[in-house]
Enzyme design. Sequence first.
Site, mmCIF file in Angstrom:
data_model
loop_
_atom_site.group_PDB
_atom_site.id
_atom_site.type_symbol
_atom_site.label_atom_id
_atom_site.label_comp_id
_atom_site.label_asym_id
_atom_site.label_seq_id
_atom_site.Cartn_x
_atom_site.Cartn_y
_atom_site.Cartn_z
ATOM 1 N N GLY A 296 3.675 -4.959 -5.543
ATOM 2 C CA GLY A 296 4.278 -4.264 -4.410
ATOM 3 C C GLY A 296 4.715 -2.847 -4.726
ATOM 4 C CB ALA B 22 -2.175 3.527 -2.970
ATOM 5 C CG ASP C 185 1.373 1.392 -0.300
ATOM 6 O OD1 ASP C 185 2.431 1.544 0.328
ATOM 7 O OD2 ASP C 185 1.076 0.325 -0.881
#
Length: 338
Positions: free
Chosen positions: A119, A124, A166
């Site tokens: 998380g 990204a 992200d």
Amino acid sequence: IDIAPIIAASVDPAQNVGYGKIILLGEHSVVYGYRAIAAPINLAIRAEVTRPAAVAGARPDAAAKSELVISGWDSDPAAHNPDGAALAERVATLIAARLGVADTPVRVEVFPELPRASGLGASAALAVSVIRALVHSFGLSLSEEEISQLAFECEQLVHGTPSGIDNTVATFGQTILFRKTDAGNEIEELDIPVPIPVVVGLTGVRSLTADTVGRVHAGWEKNPQHYEAIFSEIDGLVGTGVEALRRGDLPALGEVMNLNHGLLNALQVSSPELEALVDLARRSGALGAKLTGGGGGGAMIAIAEPGRIHSVANTLDVAGYQTYLTEIRTSPNGRVKR
Ligand code: MEV
């Protein structure tokens, strides 16, 4: 494959970086067009590209293939994800194709400081680092927006329906208020008068954002009014959080983080491990603690007064959790030394 002779890419390695991130408030609802606040953390992913020297007159080696090497993740059992390597290959292949360099064999080495499937925006950050490394190696010119947009396409490959938050933080490395709209993303850099210390704690349970985003979507399809009401409530917390950030009001910010966590629990993206971590952080003096990112495992963030933050981190360390200390601040890039 053996690519010889290898020439080092003429890049400043510091530039080939994608930033990890935390979502301070508003994950999941951000996918549905509500506001969220995200900040870069002092963990990043760096990539390096090497490629065969162009030897005048030499015929291209038809057998030469590109390769992607990721250091460290395989020895990270807490975050081990057997599909991760294959997915990263697909991401690198997509990037090479979009940049028009797919026909040239390259060796892409990726050096992650970030744990994956936690998380913290590793997918990204990986995409951004690989894009930057290839751009530099091939002397291409891409704007920061184009880099972010290509990383967004990579996120679509990995997550299905990413909001775009992200890849934005991974590219720009700024603390932002973000909202996805049909007309494009609204992105506002936030001014934060006093850096806010944050403990990031890992549950040690890997979790794929695609799974929790899918679960929330299934719930939303069944009960759209109830889910929209929760999203809208979270949006209100984000608004209050922005004001608290601008005032440097840690107790007010902590309170909205706690409320946001409760609503994420209502969306069923918390987990017993996250609840234990959040509870321990609050009992050890955190003003606010919540899951961050996709949830279902992964990471928790907690804020505390600057004089208290090390003691919160210590309590989590002693209980056996892996922790990181970072700061939410106005750029440059939120990178601070531990
Ligand atoms: C992931 O970091 C945050 C989510 O809101 C998904 C997204 O925004 O793409 C869960």
